[in-house]
Design a protein around this motif. Structure first.
Motif, short mmCIF file in Angstrom:
data_model
loop_
_atom_site.label_atom_id
_atom_site.label_comp_id
_atom_site.label_asym_id
_atom_site.label_seq_id
_atom_site.Cartn_x
_atom_site.Cartn_y
_atom_site.Cartn_z
N LEU A 30 0.87 -1.18 0.00
CA LEU A 30 0.00 0.00 0.00
C LEU A 30 0.90 1.23 0.00
O LEU A 30 1.81 1.33 0.82
CB LEU A 30 -0.83 0.02 1.28
CG LEU A 30 -2.07 -0.86 1.36
CD1 LEU A 30 -2.74 -0.69 2.71
CD2 LEU A 30 -3.04 -0.49 0.24
N PHE A 31 0.63 2.17 -0.91
CA PHE A 31 1.51 3.34 -1.01
C PHE A 31 0.89 4.53 -0.29
O PHE A 31 -0.32 4.60 -0.20
CB PHE A 31 1.77 3.66 -2.49
CG PHE A 31 2.70 2.63 -3.08
CD1 PHE A 31 4.07 2.85 -3.07
CD2 PHE A 31 2.21 1.43 -3.58
CE1 PHE A 31 4.93 1.89 -3.57
CE2 PHE A 31 3.08 0.47 -4.07
CZ PHE A 31 4.43 0.69 -4.08
N PRO A 32 1.73 5.47 0.24
CA PRO A 32 3.18 5.50 0.17
C PRO A 32 3.84 4.43 1.06
O PRO A 32 3.25 3.99 2.04
CB PRO A 32 3.56 6.89 0.66
CG PRO A 32 2.37 7.40 1.39
CD PRO A 32 1.17 6.64 0.93
N VAL A 33 5.08 4.07 0.67
CA VAL A 33 5.91 3.23 1.54
C VAL A 33 7.17 4.02 1.86
O VAL A 33 7.50 4.98 1.16
CB VAL A 33 6.32 1.89 0.87
CG1 VAL A 33 5.14 0.99 0.64
CG2 VAL A 33 7.12 2.12 -0.41
N VAL A 34 7.85 3.58 2.91
CA VAL A 34 9.12 4.24 3.27
C VAL A 34 10.22 3.20 3.06
O VAL A 34 10.16 2.11 3.60
CB VAL A 34 9.11 4.71 4.74
CG1 VAL A 34 10.40 5.45 5.06
CG2 VAL A 34 7.92 5.61 4.99
N ILE A 35 11.19 3.58 2.23
CA ILE A 35 12.33 2.67 1.99
C ILE A 35 13.52 3.20 2.77
O ILE A 35 13.88 4.37 2.67
CB ILE A 35 12.64 2.56 0.48
CG1 ILE A 35 11.41 1.99 -0.24
CG2 ILE A 35 13.88 1.68 0.24
CD1 ILE A 35 11.60 1.67 -1.70
N LYS A 36 14.09 2.29 3.59
CA LYS A 36 15.23 2.71 4.42
C LYS A 36 16.43 1.81 4.15
O LYS A 36 16.30 0.58 4.22
CB LYS A 36 14.88 2.57 5.91
CG LYS A 36 13.82 3.53 6.39
CD LYS A 36 13.60 3.40 7.89
CE LYS A 36 12.62 4.46 8.36
NZ LYS A 36 12.26 4.31 9.77
N ALA A 37 17.56 2.42 3.86
CA ALA A 37 18.81 1.66 3.76
C ALA A 37 19.18 1.23 5.17
O ALA A 37 18.99 1.99 6.13
CB ALA A 37 19.89 2.54 3.17
N ASP A 38 19.74 0.03 5.29
CA ASP A 38 20.05 -0.49 6.62
C ASP A 38 21.11 0.33 7.35
O ASP A 38 20.98 0.63 8.53
CB ASP A 38 20.52 -1.96 6.47
CG ASP A 38 20.92 -2.55 7.80
OD1 ASP A 38 20.19 -2.33 8.79
OD2 ASP A 38 21.98 -3.22 7.85
N GLY A 39 22.18 0.70 6.66
CA GLY A 39 23.34 1.29 7.34
C GLY A 39 23.32 2.81 7.36
O GLY A 39 22.40 3.45 6.84
N LEU A 40 24.36 3.39 7.96
CA LEU A 40 24.50 4.86 7.99
C LEU A 40 24.64 5.37 6.57
O LEU A 40 25.35 4.77 5.76
CB LEU A 40 25.74 5.27 8.79
CG LEU A 40 25.74 5.02 10.29
CD1 LEU A 40 27.03 5.57 10.91
CD2 LEU A 40 24.53 5.63 10.97
N ALA A 41 23.96 6.47 6.26
CA ALA A 41 23.94 6.92 4.87
C ALA A 41 24.00 8.44 4.77
O ALA A 41 23.56 9.00 3.77
CB ALA A 41 22.70 6.39 4.17
N GLN A 42 24.57 9.09 5.78
CA GLN A 42 24.69 10.54 5.75
C GLN A 42 23.36 11.20 5.38
O GLN A 42 23.32 12.15 4.62
CB GLN A 42 25.78 10.97 4.74
CG GLN A 42 27.17 10.53 5.12
CD GLN A 42 27.63 11.17 6.44
OE1 GLN A 42 27.71 12.38 6.55
NE2 GLN A 42 27.89 10.34 7.43
N GLY A 43 22.28 10.63 5.89
CA GLY A 43 20.97 11.23 5.68
C GLY A 43 20.32 10.90 4.35
O GLY A 43 19.21 11.33 4.09
N LYS A 44 21.01 10.14 3.50
CA LYS A 44 20.42 9.88 2.18
C LYS A 44 19.74 8.52 2.12
O LYS A 44 19.37 8.03 1.07
CB LYS A 44 21.51 9.96 1.10
CG LYS A 44 22.12 11.34 1.02
CD LYS A 44 23.08 11.49 -0.14
CE LYS A 44 23.56 12.91 -0.28
NZ LYS A 44 24.45 13.37 0.77
N GLY A 45 19.57 7.90 3.27
CA GLY A 45 19.11 6.51 3.29
C GLY A 45 17.63 6.29 3.56
O GLY A 45 17.21 5.15 3.71
N VAL A 46 16.84 7.36 3.64
CA VAL A 46 15.39 7.19 3.88
C VAL A 46 14.62 7.91 2.78
O VAL A 46 14.83 9.11 2.57
CB VAL A 46 14.99 7.77 5.26
CG1 VAL A 46 13.50 7.57 5.51
CG2 VAL A 46 15.80 7.13 6.37
#
Ligand code: GLY
Length: 431
Positions: A137-153
């Motif tokens: 069901l959208f929207p979804v939130v995609i999160k990178a597992d590791g530290l990503a300098q804020g670019k991971g969500v």
């Protein structure tokens, strides 16, 4: 006492500003600090992740307490390294820092210990993740597992956006290893709030709340940033909600940590969303927020150092922390272009004419020589902070001060503390 603060942002400047007021303080060092911190203590040419150099300095200078600002050294295990050499450090060990360093670990921890959060699935295969999107069901939130300098969500409104994000993280490896595993979680609606508590390994004491304004432009438009402003006061949430957050979030985190035999010593930052079903965790951070620290730490009544010391040493924490009743508003001044491309080395206007009651915390500022103008070395450059009895007056005071300065190559939001921010899923970004 000799204190060393790691980091170069506004968060580290406000920590130093508060610690400087302590009667326990003898010498204050920053690694690397910024132009603002150079007035409080000595800036060292050491980065916060250069652990061997930091160890050597702390040992040779007999540092009594090292306070870690950013997350990377914590995830790298600076707390273990310092503890092995008998040095006292404020910040969790690498196991505790997994609450921030691994989104998957944190989610599993929350599920295991009944800490309210959005349901999520994790994937190590892009193909399987894409298959999952077929029934999502959208929207979804995609999160990178590791530290990503804020670019991971990334909040994805459509299947196509989600597919592109997955490919970017998992196939093109835009975040390196950090994006090899992803979480896909349900989008939650509600008001966001950042809550903080000190932990000493066996108990916690609740500190307080702040609201962060993450979007770059007014009316919450534009890209996500590390935070373009913040507000802190006792009336951001009701006393009842605060009690529930203590019981249902922080107390359960503590029980979970104890069960997992993790001695968390430092500050825990819970990024929460207040949904119709109660407060739920969006993310944990193993550090103070920036710019939240700039509006929350000045509210602490009395000496901050004893809290940092008892947390770091695992000693008894005081029963509560007293915060002043004033409302604090902080506005971040950033280089034009931030959080995208921006120039470094641009001159900042003179801040000498700022009224005395306005606090100015620097982020990655420097001077080429002692009397030369301030220049920026990062996107976010200053947080100017005012305090007043009411939110309206605090906001009006800070904008009156800002309007008197010509920031040619810099910009700031003009609505911090001036309007209710619309619900937005946290996608905290850092520089
Ligand atoms: N202001 C958000 C953060 O510090 O992560």
């Amino acid at each position: 006492m000799k204190i060393l603060i790691l980091g170069s942002g506004g968060r580290e400047h406000v920590l130093g500003w508060k610690i400087k007021q302590s009667t326990l303080l003898k010498d204050l060092y920053f690694a690397p600090g910024n132009a603002g911190t150079s007035y409080l203590g000595e800036n060292l040419p050491i980065q916060p992740d250069e652990i061997p150099k930091l160890l050597e300095f702390a040992l040779s200078h007999k540092i009594d307490l090292t306070v870690v600002g950013p997350e990377t050294p914590l995830v790298l295990g600076i707390a273990e390294e310092f503890s092995r050499r008998g040095l006292c450090l404020f910040g969790p060990d690498s196991n505790g820092a997994k609450l921030e360093g691994s989104k998957l670990w944190a989610k599993q921890f929350m599920v295991k210990h009944q800490i309210p959060t959005a349901p999520a699935e994790f994937f190590t295969s892009c193909e399987k993740a894409e298959q999952f999107l077929e029934s999502a069901l959208f929207p979804v939130v995609i999160k990178a597992d590791g530290l990503a300098q804020g670019k991971g969500v990334v909040i994805c409104k459509t299947k196509e956006e989600a597919r592109q994000t997955l490919r970017c993280f998992m196939v093109q490896k835009s975040l390196g290893k950090s994006g090899e595993t992803v979480l896909i979680e349900s989008f939650l609606e509600g008001e966001e709030i950042s809550c903080f508590a000190f932990f000493n390994g066996s108990s916690f004491v609740y500190l307080g709340e702040a609201r962060d304004y993450k979007k770059a432009y007014d009316k919450n438009q534009g890209p996500n940033t590390g935070g373009m402003g913040a507000v802190s006061s006792s009336s951001l949430i009701s006393p009842q909600i605060r009690e529930r957050i203590k019981e249902q979030i922080f107390a359960r985190v503590l029980q979970g940590l104890l069960k997992e035999k993790i001695q968390y010593r430092g500050i825990l930052y819970a990024g929460l969303i207040l949904t119709h079903e109660g407060a739920k965790i969006l993310e944990f951070n193993a550090r103070f927020g920036d710019p939240e620290a700039q509006v929350l730490i000045p509210r602490i009544q009395g000496d901050l150092l004893p809290f940092l010391l008892s947390s770091a040493k695992g000693e008894k924490l005081s029963e509560s922390i007293s915060l002043c009743s004033q409302t604090y508003v902080g506005v971040v001044v950033a280089a034009k272009g931030y959080p995208g491309e921006y120039k470094k080395g641009m001159e900042l206007p003179d801040l000498k004419n700022l009224p005395d009651e306005i606090l100015a915390f620097h982020s990655a500022t420097s001077r080429l020589s002692e009397n030369s103008p301030l220049i920026n070395q990062g996107g976010r450059t200053l947080t100017l902070v005012s305090s007043e009895k009411t939110l309206e007056n605090a906001a009006s005071r800070i904008y009156t001060a800002l309007n008197q300065i010509q920031f040619h190559d810099f910009f700031y939001r003009t609505d911090i503390g001036r309007e209710n921010i619309s619900p937005a899923q946290s996608a905290s970004m850092k520089e």
